[in-house]
Enzyme design. Sequence first.
Site, PDB file in Angstrom:
ATOM      1  CG  ASN A 155       0.291   4.999 -13.051  1.00 34.18           C
ATOM      2  OD1 ASN A 155      -0.551   5.404 -13.011  1.00 34.18           O
ATOM      3  ND2 ASN A 155      -0.046   3.224 -12.058  1.00 34.18           N
ATOM      4  CE1 TYR A 177      -7.674  11.446  -9.533  1.00 33.01           C
ATOM      5  CE2 TYR A 177      -7.387  13.255 -11.321  1.00 33.01           C
ATOM      6  CZ  TYR A 177      -7.225  11.840 -10.364  1.00 33.01           C
ATOM      7  OH  TYR A 177      -6.121  11.648 -11.370  1.00 33.01           O
ATOM      8  CG  ASP A 225      -2.177   1.427   1.325  1.00 30.72           C
ATOM      9  OD1 ASP A 225      -0.894   2.499   0.865  1.00 30.72           O
ATOM     10  OD2 ASP A 225      -3.480   1.676   1.882  1.00 30.72           O
ATOM     11  CB  VAL A 226       2.155   3.492  -2.407  1.00 31.65           C
ATOM     12  CG1 VAL A 226       2.037   2.899  -3.575  1.00 31.65           C
ATOM     13  CG2 VAL A 226       0.083   4.598  -2.956  1.00 31.65           C
ATOM     14  CE  LYS A 267      -3.613  12.470  -9.625  1.00 31.71           C
ATOM     15  NZ  LYS A 267      -3.104  11.199  -9.786  1.00 31.71           N
TER      16      LYS A 267
HETATM   17  P1  NAD Z   1      -6.650   2.616 -12.462  1.00 36.53           P
HETATM   18  O1  NAD Z   1      -7.097   2.106 -10.856  1.00 36.53           O
HETATM   19  O2  NAD Z   1      -6.351   1.186 -12.869  1.00 36.53           O
HETATM   20  O3  NAD Z   1      -5.180   2.409 -11.725  1.00 36.53           O
HETATM   21  C1  NAD Z   1      -4.505   2.775 -10.467  1.00 36.53           C
HETATM   22  C2  NAD Z   1      -3.853   1.804 -10.348  1.00 36.53           C
HETATM   23  O4  NAD Z   1      -3.353   1.989  -8.431  1.00 36.53           O
HETATM   24  C3  NAD Z   1      -4.798   0.503  -9.454  1.00 36.53           C
HETATM   25  O5  NAD Z   1      -4.192  -0.688  -9.924  1.00 36.53           O
HETATM   26  C4  NAD Z   1      -5.037   0.364  -8.335  1.00 36.53           C
HETATM   27  O6  NAD Z   1      -5.190  -1.110  -7.894  1.00 36.53           O
HETATM   28  C5  NAD Z   1      -3.575   0.643  -7.457  1.00 36.53           C
HETATM   29  N1  NAD Z   1      -3.674   1.713  -6.297  1.00 36.53           N
HETATM   30  C6  NAD Z   1      -4.551   2.262  -5.411  1.00 36.53           C
HETATM   31  N2  NAD Z   1      -4.407   2.415  -4.329  1.00 36.53           N
HETATM   32  C7  NAD Z   1      -3.101   2.057  -4.066  1.00 36.53           C
HETATM   33  C8  NAD Z   1      -2.344   2.034  -3.115  1.00 36.53           C
HETATM   34  N3  NAD Z   1      -2.644   2.327  -1.976  1.00 36.53           N
HETATM   35  N4  NAD Z   1      -1.100   1.343  -3.098  1.00 36.53           N
HETATM   36  C9  NAD Z   1      -0.768   0.131  -4.165  1.00 36.53           C
HETATM   37  N5  NAD Z   1      -1.807   0.708  -5.629  1.00 36.53           N
HETATM   38  C10 NAD Z   1      -2.751   1.436  -5.323  1.00 36.53           C
HETATM   39  O7  NAD Z   1      -6.583   3.890 -13.396  1.00 36.53           O
HETATM   40  P2  NAD Z   1      -5.299   4.639 -13.974  1.00 36.53           P
HETATM   41  O8  NAD Z   1      -6.725   5.980 -14.629  1.00 36.53           O
HETATM   42  O9  NAD Z   1      -4.287   3.510 -14.434  1.00 36.53           O
HETATM   43  O10 NAD Z   1      -4.803   5.937 -13.019  1.00 36.53           O
HETATM   44  C11 NAD Z   1      -3.581   5.899 -12.787  1.00 36.53           C
HETATM   45  C12 NAD Z   1      -3.187   7.125 -12.639  1.00 36.53           C
HETATM   46  O11 NAD Z   1      -3.179   7.909 -13.208  1.00 36.53           O
HETATM   47  C13 NAD Z   1      -3.747   7.254 -11.161  1.00 36.53           C
HETATM   48  O12 NAD Z   1      -2.707   8.504 -10.641  1.00 36.53           O
HETATM   49  C14 NAD Z   1      -4.465   8.394 -11.766  1.00 36.53           C
HETATM   50  O13 NAD Z   1      -5.105   9.513 -11.061  1.00 36.53           O
HETATM   51  C15 NAD Z   1      -4.090   8.786 -13.634  1.00 36.53           C
HETATM   52  N6  NAD Z   1      -4.926   9.701 -14.546  1.00 36.53           N
HETATM   53  C16 NAD Z   1      -5.268   8.719 -14.638  1.00 36.53           C
HETATM   54  C17 NAD Z   1      -6.287   8.912 -15.695  1.00 36.53           C
HETATM   55  C18 NAD Z   1      -7.446   9.030 -16.660  1.00 36.53           C
HETATM   56  O14 NAD Z   1      -8.114   9.381 -17.622  1.00 36.53           O
HETATM   57  N7  NAD Z   1      -7.387   7.767 -17.431  1.00 36.53           N
HETATM   58  C19 NAD Z   1      -6.089  10.740 -15.443  1.00 36.53           C
HETATM   59  C20 NAD Z   1      -5.454  11.313 -15.263  1.00 36.53           C
HETATM   60  C21 NAD Z   1      -4.508  10.657 -14.637  1.00 36.53           C
END
Ligand code: NAD
Length: 271
Positions: free
Chosen positions: A96, A169, A69-70, A173
Amino acid sequence: MANEGKLPLAGQSALVTGGSSGIGAGIVEAFAAAGAMVAINYHGSRDQAEAAAGRIEAAGGRAFAVKADVAEEEAVDAMVAEIARRFGRLDILVANAGLQKDAAFAEMTLADWRRVIDVNLTGQFLCCRAAVRRFLEQEERPDLSRARGKVICVSSVHEVIPWAGHVNYAASKGGVMLMMKSLAQEVAPRRVRVNSIAPGAIRTPINRPAWETEEALRKLLTLIPYGRIGETEDVAKAAVWLASDESDYVTGTSLFVDGGMCLYPGFENNG
Ligand code: NAD
């Protein structure tokens, strides 16, 4: 160039947090194809993380899945120690992992505020700190990379675009943006590079409701001048570049990968 004639990340050790799904999984795959050894951090989805590691190993690469857990200090430090033990070093961190817990502001619970800040901001702090400590204490390897270490924070367009209904959120960020820049300033003299990728709308599980129906997708596209939703590969290619010596003079920057979402598309027809 240190890597002339080689894959851009050949022989380097990388950690991708939240690497079992979405953007993280795309980066894991692209890093392995670019020659890196990859530690795939997961929190819940062990099977997906182990399957990805298995595919990379079967293709002749090196990878393993590591649970943490990060937001937990001890778990993050233990994860980085485990990577150093398995791969001998750490050269690249992609911070990430992230989540959303959305609510109208007046209804937002303290627990939901805290969990988003804990994972998205404090989690990035803990991972960056563990990685930077490692970069500074390990043997320098200029044959692998000109920089002593590289950090890529995965931020969001919401580091600059306000987002009603997602105040926790957007605050997390925005925090990542100035953490990244302040850290970049502090460690640049030690030749550690720190940058962010700020994705726009990328097709992943985190934002499924925004793209899974035709109507939702049509509405989303009004926010994207380039006229398509982003795919995880779009972000992964930027991550490979930011991790490689091709971007050796780039530090303290947010690279927006957003199809123009930050270009105030509402003003396209004069507002
Ligand atoms: P996603 O939900 O597939 O990935 C997020 C990952 O983080 C998941 O694998 C989840 O298990 C992991 N996670 C959550 N809490 C955690 C914890 N406490 N410890 C370890 N791992 C944990 O969604 P995504 O879109 O791939 O998101 C990845 C990153 O990109 C995030 O930081 C998100 O804010 C950012 N982001 C995504 C988008 C988008 O449009 N998809 C846009 C901007 C930013």
